[in-house]
Enzyme design. Structure first.
Site, mmCIF file in Angstrom:
data_model
loop_
_atom_site.group_PDB
_atom_site.id
_atom_site.type_symbol
_atom_site.label_atom_id
_atom_site.label_comp_id
_atom_site.label_asym_id
_atom_site.label_seq_id
_atom_site.Cartn_x
_atom_site.Cartn_y
_atom_site.Cartn_z
ATOM 1 N N GLY A 40 62.937 55.873 67.524
ATOM 2 C CA GLY A 40 64.004 55.479 66.611
ATOM 3 C C GLY A 40 65.305 55.123 67.304
ATOM 4 N N CYS A 249 46.641 41.424 41.313
ATOM 5 C CA CYS A 249 46.617 40.169 42.056
ATOM 6 C C CYS A 249 45.792 39.145 41.282
ATOM 7 C CB CYS A 249 46.025 40.382 43.444
ATOM 8 S SG CYS A 249 45.714 38.838 44.330
ATOM 9 N N CYS A 252 42.497 38.295 43.670
ATOM 10 C CA CYS A 252 41.481 39.278 44.026
ATOM 11 C C CYS A 252 41.512 40.514 43.122
ATOM 12 C CB CYS A 252 41.617 39.693 45.498
ATOM 13 S SG CYS A 252 42.970 40.829 45.798
ATOM 14 N N CYS A 274 48.490 38.801 46.156
ATOM 15 C CA CYS A 274 48.693 39.674 47.310
ATOM 16 C C CYS A 274 49.569 38.977 48.345
ATOM 17 C CB CYS A 274 47.362 39.995 47.995
ATOM 18 S SG CYS A 274 46.356 41.145 47.080
ATOM 19 N N CYS A 280 43.684 39.885 50.854
ATOM 20 C CA CYS A 280 43.263 39.206 49.633
ATOM 21 C C CYS A 280 41.956 38.434 49.875
ATOM 22 C CB CYS A 280 44.369 38.259 49.174
ATOM 23 S SG CYS A 280 44.220 37.706 47.472
#
Lengths: 308, 260
Positions: A40, A249, A252, A274, A280
Site C-alpha cells: 500500500g 446481463c 448471458c 457484463c 460473458c
C-alpha cells in the site's frame, strides 16, 4: 540477460525486449520489490516516456514491461473489455515488442493489465494483475500538498479520508463514491485502488494473485502481495457495500457480475451487459442466455431459465 | 472544574532569530489552566513569531516551550516526536487564524469541517459526528440548517465562528488565537468577542491571544504582555497595564486609542 527483437526488414535490433532498456526495467523492479515489501505504500520511480499519452496507461505498461518474460501470456482489459482501443493497442504493443503470447481468456493469462476492472473469474497464485493508475494519492483531492500527504501517510493521519466519506453522506444520504473507493491495506496504509468500481474492492482482499499498481504521470508504484488484507473504509452506521443491479446481463443472464448500462435508442430502452467480456463470452459458450441474446426472442417466456 | 496550580504551559527564555535579525528575544512566562494571556504590540514587534514558536509551528533558536500533557505530564514540545506533537496540536490545542480561510476547509461542508478533528482521533460513527457538529454549530450561533452548506457561502463573521467551533470540538485546553477579530466590522467583532468570552469561561480554556487591538485585549485577557522590537517590555494584569502603563512605549500605545 539481453534479449532483442529483430527488425524483420534487415535483421538489426529494433527494440529491446518489452520496449524498455534493461537498466530501466531493473529500476522499476527495485521499486516493485519495495512496494511489495510495504503493501500500500507509494514508491516513487523514475517513470519513462512511453509511446502513448499520459492517461492511457503509461504506468501500467512500464510495470508490465518490467515483469513480463518471453513465456508469459498477456491479457489486457479496459473497462473489463478486451476489445476496446486502449486494450487492443497495449496488447499489440507487447505482442510486437516482447513477442509474447496474448489471450482474451482470464484463465490462460499469466499477466493481466487492467484499467478499471478486476476479472470476475477468481485469480490464481500464478497470475499477476497490473493496474493502470491515474492518481495514486487517495488524499489528493482534500490535501493538495504532496509534502503534507506524505507526512499524513507516515504518521497514519487518515481522518481526512473520512471527511470525504462524511461529505458524501451529508450530500447524498449514502457514501456516493463508487469508484476509486479508498481502502486500508494491511491495517496500515490508506490506498487508492485506482479507478476500479467499488464492486471490485472486496476482490482485492486476500487475493491469491500479486497486484501491482503503476501511475505513469505521477511516477508512483504500489503493490498488494498475495493474500493481503484490504478493507474498504466506512462508518459504523454506514457500512461499505457494493453496487447491485435489479437487471441481469442481457447476453448471458449473469446476476453476479458488474453490469454496464447500454442505451439502445432514444425511447428509453436500455439493456445491461457484463462489463467483463471474457466472463460473458464464457457463460454464453456454456449455454447461458440472457433476455436480449439474439438466440432468444425478446420477451420470451423462459427468459433467464437457461442460466439455471 | 479542576483548578491546579501547575502551569499548563511554561515558556522559558524563548528567542527566535531570523539570521541577524531578532524575531523575538528572551521571552519567559507561564500560563495556568483557564487563564487568558493577551500579547499586544504594533506590527513587526514579534507577536506572531512568538505565537508560532509557542504553538510548535516554528522551532525557536533558543529556549524551551513546555506543556502539561494529559498523559505524560510536562513535556518539551520540541523534544516530542512529530507524531505526538501533531496529535497534541489537533486534540489538546487549537489554533484560530486571523483569516478563517487559513483554518477551514473551504470545499467541504460546515459539518465536515467541525467533524474533521473528531474523525482524526478515530470517531467512526456518522450519526454521532453529525450531531456533535450540529450542537457546536448552535454553540457558535449558526443555524442548524447551514450544517451542510459550504463555508464559502458563509459571511466573514460566520466563517470565523465556524473556525472556532471546528477547533473547540475536541475540547482542547489551550487555544492560540492570532487576531481573531481582524477584518470583521465592529458589530460583528463585538458579538464574536462576547461569544469567545462565554466559551472561554464555560470551557475553562487557557488562551494566548495575539492582537493589536487593545479593546480586544481588555475585553478578553486576564494578563497582558506588551511587545516592542521582539522584547517583552511590560507584563502584568490587563487592567494594571492598560490603566497604569509604566513603560514609555505602553504609555504611547494606550494614549493612541481614542478616549471617550
Amino acid at each position: 540477460m539481453e534479449q532483442t527483437v529483430k527488425n524483420p526488414a534487415d535483421g538489426t535490433s529494433a527494440y529491446n525486449f518489452a520496449y524498455l532498456d534493461e537498466q530501466t526495467k531493473r529500476m522499476i523492479r527495485r521499486a516493485l520489490l519495495k512496494a511489495v515489501a510495504i503493501p500500500g505504500y507509494q514508491v516513487p520511480f523514475a517513470g519513462r516516456e512511453m509511446p502513448m499519452p499520459y492517461g492511457w496507461g503509461t504506468g501500467g505498461v512500464q510495470v508490465t514491461a518490467a515483469v513480463i518474460g518471453p513465456n508469459d501470456t498477456l491479457k489486457v482489459i479496459d473497462q473489463g473489455a478486451d476489445d476496446t482501443t486502449n486494450a487492443v493497442s497495449i496488447r499489440q504493443f507487447f505482442a510486437k515488442t516482447a513477442q509474447v503470447a496474448t489471450t482474451e481468456k482470464t484463465a490462460e493469462a499469466s499477466i493481466i493489465q487492467t484499467r478499471h476492472r478486476i476479472p470476475e473469474k477468481e485469480l490464481r497464485e500464478d497470475q499477476v494483475l497490473v493496474y493502470q493508475v491515474p492518481i495514486p494519492e487517495p488524499l489528493r483531492f482534500l490535501e493538495p500538498r504532496e509534502t503534507e500527504t506524505r507526512k499524513m501517510h507516515a504518521l497514519e493521519e487518515y481522518g481526512l479520508m473520512h471527511v470525504k466519506l462524511y461529505e458524501d453522506i451529508a450530500r447524498h444520504g449514502h457514501i456516493a463514491t463508487t469508484y476509486a473507493y479508498p481502502v486500508m491495506v494491511d491495517d496500515r496504509y490508506v490506498m487508492d485502488p485506482s479507478p476500479t468500481p467499488k464492486f471490485d474492492n472486496p476482490k482485492m482482499n486476500d487475493m491469491a494473485a500479486l497486484q501491482l499498481f503503476g501511475a505513469g504521470r505521477e511516477k508512483r508504484i504500489y503493490a498488494l502481495p498475495p493474500y493481503t488484507k484490504v478493507k474498504s473504509l466506512d462508518f459504523e452506521d454506514h457500512p461499505f457495500d457494493v453496487q447491485t443491479w435489479e437487471d441481469e446481463c442481457g447476453m448471458c443472464g449473469a446476476r453476479d457480475s458488474y453490469l454496464d448500462e447500454v442505451i439502445l435508442d432514444d425511447q428509453g430502452n436500455r439493456m445491461f451487459v457484463c462489463s467483463d467480456t471474457d466472463y460473458c463470452a464464457e457463460r454464453q459458450e456454456a449455454g447461458h442466455r440472457g433476455p436480449q441474446h439474439h438466440d432468444q426472442p425478446l420477451g420470451s417466456a423462459d427468459r433467464g431459465k437457461a442460466a439455471q | 472544574m479542576t483548578q491546579t496550580n501547575e502551569p499548563l504551559l511554561r515558556v522559558d527564555d524563548l528567542t527566535m532569530m531570523y539570521g541577524d535579525r531578532v524575531g523575538c528575544k528572551d521571552v519567559s512566562f507561564e500560563l495556568r489552566p483557564g487563564e487568558v494571556l493577551g500579547i499586544v504590540g504594533e506590527s513587526g514587534s514579534g507577536k506572531s513569531t512568538l505565537l508560532r514558536s509557542i504553538s510548535a509551528q516554528q522551532e525557536p533558536t533558543k529556549g524551551t516551550v513546555e506543556y502539561q500533557t494529559r498523559i505524560d505530564g510536562i513535556c518539551d514540545v520540541y523534544q516530542m516526536s512529530e507524531a505526538q506533537r501533531r496529535l497534541l496540536m489537533r486534540t489538546d490545542w487549537a489554533f484560530v487564524h486571523q483569516n478563517p480561510r487559513d483554518g477551514l476547509r473551504m470545499n467541504v461542508s460546515a459539518g465536515a469541517n467541525i467533524g474533521e478533528r473528531l474523525m482524526a482521533i478515530g470517531d467512526r460513527h456518522y450519526g454521532n459526528i453529525r450531531s456533535d457538529a450540529d450542537s457546536w454549530l448552535g454553540k457558535v450561533e449558526i443555524a442548524s440548517e447551514r450544517l451542510d452548506d459550504l463555508p464559502s457561502t458563509f459571511s466573514g463573521g460566520m466563517q470565523q465562528r465556524l473556525q472556532i467551533a471546528r477547533n473547540l470540538v475536541t475540547s482542547p485546553r489551550l487555544v492560540f488565537m492570532d487576531e481573531p477579530t481582524g477584518g470583521l466590522d465592529v458589530s460583528v467583532q463585538a458579538r464574536l468577542l462576547d461569544l469567545l468570552r462565554g466559551l472561554v469561561h464555560d470551557l475553562n480554556l487557557a488562551v494566548i491571544i495575539v492582537t493589536h487591538d487593545l479593546a480586544v485585549a481588555r475585553l478578553l485577557s486576564h494578563r497582558l504582555m506588551v511587545m516592542q522590537q521582539g522584547k517583552v517590555i511590560e507584563h502584568g494584569l490587563t487592567d494594571q497595564v492598560l490603566d497604569d502603563p509604566q513603560h514609555a512605549y505602553t504609555q504611547l500605545l494606550v494614549s493612541s486609542i481614542l478616549q471617550n
